[in-house]
Design a protein around this motif. Structure first.
Motif, PDB file in Angstrom:
ATOM      1  N   ILE A 164       0.873  -1.179   0.000  1.00 59.99           N
ATOM      2  CA  ILE A 164       0.000   0.000   0.000  1.00 59.99           C
ATOM      3  C   ILE A 164       0.905   1.222   0.000  1.00 59.99           C
ATOM      4  O   ILE A 164       1.702   1.422   0.931  1.00 59.99           O
ATOM      5  CB  ILE A 164      -0.927   0.014   1.222  1.00 59.99           C
ATOM      6  N   VAL A 165       0.797   2.041  -1.071  1.00 63.55           N
ATOM      7  CA  VAL A 165       1.786   3.089  -1.297  1.00 63.55           C
ATOM      8  C   VAL A 165       1.091   4.439  -1.515  1.00 63.55           C
ATOM      9  O   VAL A 165       0.232   4.556  -2.397  1.00 63.55           O
ATOM     10  CB  VAL A 165       2.648   2.779  -2.542  1.00 63.55           C
ATOM     11  N   PRO A 166       1.438   5.470  -0.735  1.00 61.89           N
ATOM     12  CA  PRO A 166       0.928   6.819  -1.037  1.00 61.89           C
ATOM     13  C   PRO A 166       1.409   7.260  -2.415  1.00 61.89           C
ATOM     14  O   PRO A 166       2.541   6.967  -2.816  1.00 61.89           O
ATOM     15  CB  PRO A 166       1.526   7.694   0.069  1.00 61.89           C
ATOM     16  N   GLY A 167       0.560   7.976  -3.129  1.00 64.81           N
ATOM     17  CA  GLY A 167       0.871   8.366  -4.502  1.00 64.81           C
ATOM     18  C   GLY A 167       1.733   9.607  -4.605  1.00 64.81           C
ATOM     19  O   GLY A 167       1.336  10.630  -5.172  1.00 64.81           O
ATOM     20  N   GLY A 168       2.942   9.533  -4.083  1.00 63.34           N
ATOM     21  CA  GLY A 168       3.869  10.649  -4.160  1.00 63.34           C
ATOM     22  C   GLY A 168       4.840  10.629  -2.999  1.00 63.34           C
ATOM     23  O   GLY A 168       4.840   9.706  -2.176  1.00 63.34           O
ATOM     24  N   GLY A 169       5.678  11.661  -2.930  1.00 67.39           N
ATOM     25  CA  GLY A 169       6.639  11.751  -1.848  1.00 67.39           C
ATOM     26  C   GLY A 169       7.463  13.012  -1.959  1.00 67.39           C
ATOM     27  O   GLY A 169       7.347  13.772  -2.934  1.00 67.39           O
ATOM     28  N   PRO A 170       8.306  13.274  -0.974  1.00 71.82           N
ATOM     29  CA  PRO A 170       9.159  14.467  -1.023  1.00 71.82           C
ATOM     30  C   PRO A 170      10.168  14.387  -2.167  1.00 71.82           C
ATOM     31  O   PRO A 170      10.640  13.309  -2.530  1.00 71.82           O
ATOM     32  CB  PRO A 170       9.877  14.445   0.344  1.00 71.82           C
ATOM     33  N   SER A 171      10.498  15.532  -2.726  1.00 70.72           N
ATOM     34  CA  SER A 171      11.535  15.606  -3.757  1.00 70.72           C
ATOM     35  C   SER A 171      12.885  15.276  -3.129  1.00 70.72           C
ATOM     36  O   SER A 171      13.041  15.306  -1.900  1.00 70.72           O
ATOM     37  CB  SER A 171      11.569  17.003  -4.366  1.00 70.72           C
ATOM     38  N   PRO A 172      13.904  14.963  -3.946  1.00 69.09           N
ATOM     39  CA  PRO A 172      15.215  14.594  -3.386  1.00 69.09           C
ATOM     40  C   PRO A 172      15.798  15.630  -2.443  1.00 69.09           C
ATOM     41  O   PRO A 172      16.467  15.276  -1.471  1.00 69.09           O
ATOM     42  CB  PRO A 172      16.087  14.416  -4.632  1.00 69.09           C
ATOM     43  N   ASP A 173      15.556  16.912  -2.708  1.00 69.23           N
ATOM     44  CA  ASP A 173      16.095  17.943  -1.819  1.00 69.23           C
ATOM     45  C   ASP A 173      15.140  18.289  -0.677  1.00 69.23           C
ATOM     46  O   ASP A 173      15.443  19.160   0.149  1.00 69.23           O
ATOM     47  CB  ASP A 173      16.447  19.205  -2.610  1.00 69.23           C
ATOM     48  N   GLY A 174      13.990  17.615  -0.616  1.00 70.75           N
ATOM     49  CA  GLY A 174      13.045  17.833   0.470  1.00 70.75           C
ATOM     50  C   GLY A 174      12.306  19.145   0.418  1.00 70.75           C
ATOM     51  O   GLY A 174      11.673  19.541   1.413  1.00 70.75           O
ATOM     52  N   SER A 175      12.321  19.828  -0.728  1.00 67.70           N
ATOM     53  CA  SER A 175      11.727  21.165  -0.787  1.00 67.70           C
ATOM     54  C   SER A 175      10.255  21.166  -1.206  1.00 67.70           C
ATOM     55  O   SER A 175       9.562  22.158  -1.021  1.00 67.70           O
ATOM     56  CB  SER A 175      12.521  22.034  -1.760  1.00 67.70           C
ATOM     57  N   ARG A 176       9.776  20.053  -1.789  1.00 66.27           N
ATOM     58  CA  ARG A 176       8.404  20.040  -2.274  1.00 66.27           C
ATOM     59  C   ARG A 176       7.878  18.614  -2.332  1.00 66.27           C
ATOM     60  O   ARG A 176       8.653  17.652  -2.295  1.00 66.27           O
ATOM     61  CB  ARG A 176       8.321  20.661  -3.675  1.00 66.27           C
ATOM     62  N   TRP A 177       6.560  18.530  -2.423  1.00 64.02           N
ATOM     63  CA  TRP A 177       5.914  17.224  -2.574  1.00 64.02           C
ATOM     64  C   TRP A 177       5.736  16.939  -4.064  1.00 64.02           C
ATOM     65  O   TRP A 177       5.262  17.783  -4.822  1.00 64.02           O
ATOM     66  CB  TRP A 177       4.550  17.219  -1.893  1.00 64.02           C
TER      67      TRP A 177
END
Length: 393
Positions: A164-177
């Motif tokens: 079960i996987v949320p459809g997205g995640g933080p960008s590599p630099d953690g600045s945006r979804w």
């Protein structure tokens, strides 16, 4: 309402004869599972007497075995787990991805459950995280919950992993979804090929250091050339990985998880009858549009199939990865909500179920008022006898 037939009834009637017939081939885990299910919610495990102060109703409640393979004990465990997980949901689509092992690998998995199940979890989680991190597909760090099942509808051995996987995640630099495309998560063909490669690499490594055992029909795989030929054969075929459409919302995710996380090989509700040394149960034929069917097995064969799915000690059926991993889950979810601009009370209401009055944990069957404990007894003790109410006052 108690089902007409339970797995415990089958074990109590036929279990001892089955144990004697298979004494030399029955492991400690299987014996413990059978014993636990047979004794579950009987006087042998102890219990308590509870009563209602309002209408003076008295009833006896027996202790449960709490074995993770017991059909009667998993409902409460699932509710507790879901209550703990409800606050982890994010206001994004959730996807269901399934990883299945081919038949040749399943045979190895059955004889090496602890080792191969670990490889299955790692390969599936790495596959999802690697492909999701690739900017050509999603370009984000994801989280997931993986749940191991080893059975098909007819109780045959069929190891597979539900993710079960949320459809997205933080960008590599953690600045945006970074959100996935509507109604699409990751390409299953790409997932299948990487999963196959990662799994076979890990399986080969386990073989080379002597961590796999082979008996019976697959004993020849202990020979390195035979094992290499098997790996070559399965590496040339497509492995089954499929993604279902996204859930409608966090509420549907919880409902789905409640059905999958603590499921056992067969629920008591699927059992129809136990007569003439045969067991009949319901199953769905997914190859023919989920058509409902019935199957009748000899009681011994039913027990054998049920015990195919026992888990070795120390093997966890549910595991968390990425930003849902147990170590820093709370902090990472806080970051995800901030990136989703979901830190306000209004947004929190979208991801957490609305609160409702706490139900009475042990309601009286007559008047609905709370029941209180009047007496307790433990394993090995005789159940107490009344009277339980002192009405001299």
């Amino acid at each position: 309402m108690r089902p007409a037939v339970e797995v415990a009834d089958i074990f109590r009637r036929y279990g001892e004869a089955w144990r004697q017939a298979h004494d030399g081939h029955l492991g400690r885990v299987e014996r413990r599972v059978m014993s636990a299910i047979e004794l579950c919610r009987t006087a042998a495990l102890g219990g308590h007497v509870e009563g209602c102060r309002t209408c003076r109703t008295v009833r006896v409640a027996y202790n449960s075995c709490r074995n993770r393979h017991c059909p009667k004990c998993q409902g409460a465990a699932a509710r507790d787990w879901l209550e703990a997980r409800a606050g982890d949901l994010l206001p994004v689509p959730y996807f269901h991805v399934v990883f299945t092992l081919p038949e040749e690998i399943a045979a190895i998995a059955f004889q090496n459950k602890k080792r191969v199940y670990g490889i299955l979890f790692r390969a599936a989680a790495e596959t999802l995280r690697i492909i999701a991190a690739d900017p050509r597909h999603l370009g984000a760090g994801i989280g997931l919950i993986a749940v191991l099942h080893s059975w098909g509808q007819t109780l045959n051995y069929h190891p597979h992993l539900h993710c079960i996987v949320p459809g997205g995640g933080p960008s590599p630099d953690g600045s945006r979804w970074v959100a996935c495309r509507p109604n699409f998560f990751l390409p299953v063909r790409v997932l299948s090929r990487l999963f196959r490669r990662l799994f076979l690499e890990a399986l080969r490594a386990a073989f080379e250091v002597g961590q796999l055992q082979f008996f019976g029909e697959i004993e020849e795989l202990a020979d390195p050339p035979a094992f290499a030929r098997m790996l070559t054969s399965v590496s040339r075929r497509d492995w089954v990985v499929y993604a279902k459409p996204p859930f409608g919302g966090p509420g549907q995710v919880l409902a789905y998880l409640s059905r999958y996380t603590h499921r056992v090989a067969i629920a008591n509700s699927r059992l129809i009858s136990m007569e003439d040394d045969r067991v009949t149960f319901r199953w769905r034929d997914y190859r023919r549009g989920r058509r409902p069917r019935r199957m009748t097995l000899d009681a011994g064969e039913f027990i054998r199939r049920f015990l195919l799915h026992t888990l070795p000690d120390g093997v966890h059926r549910i595991r968390h990865y990425g930003f849902l991993a147990n170590g820093q889950r709370a902090a990472r979810l806080t970051t995800c909500r901030a990136l989703l601009a979901a830190g306000t009370p209004e947004a929190a209401d979208r991801v957490r179920p609305a609160t409702s009055p706490e139900p009475v944990s042990r309601p009286c069957p007559c008047c609905g008022r709370p029941m209180v404990t009047l007496a307790v007894w433990y394993h090995g003790q005789a159940p107490p006898t009344g009277p339980f109410w002192n009405d001299s006052s």
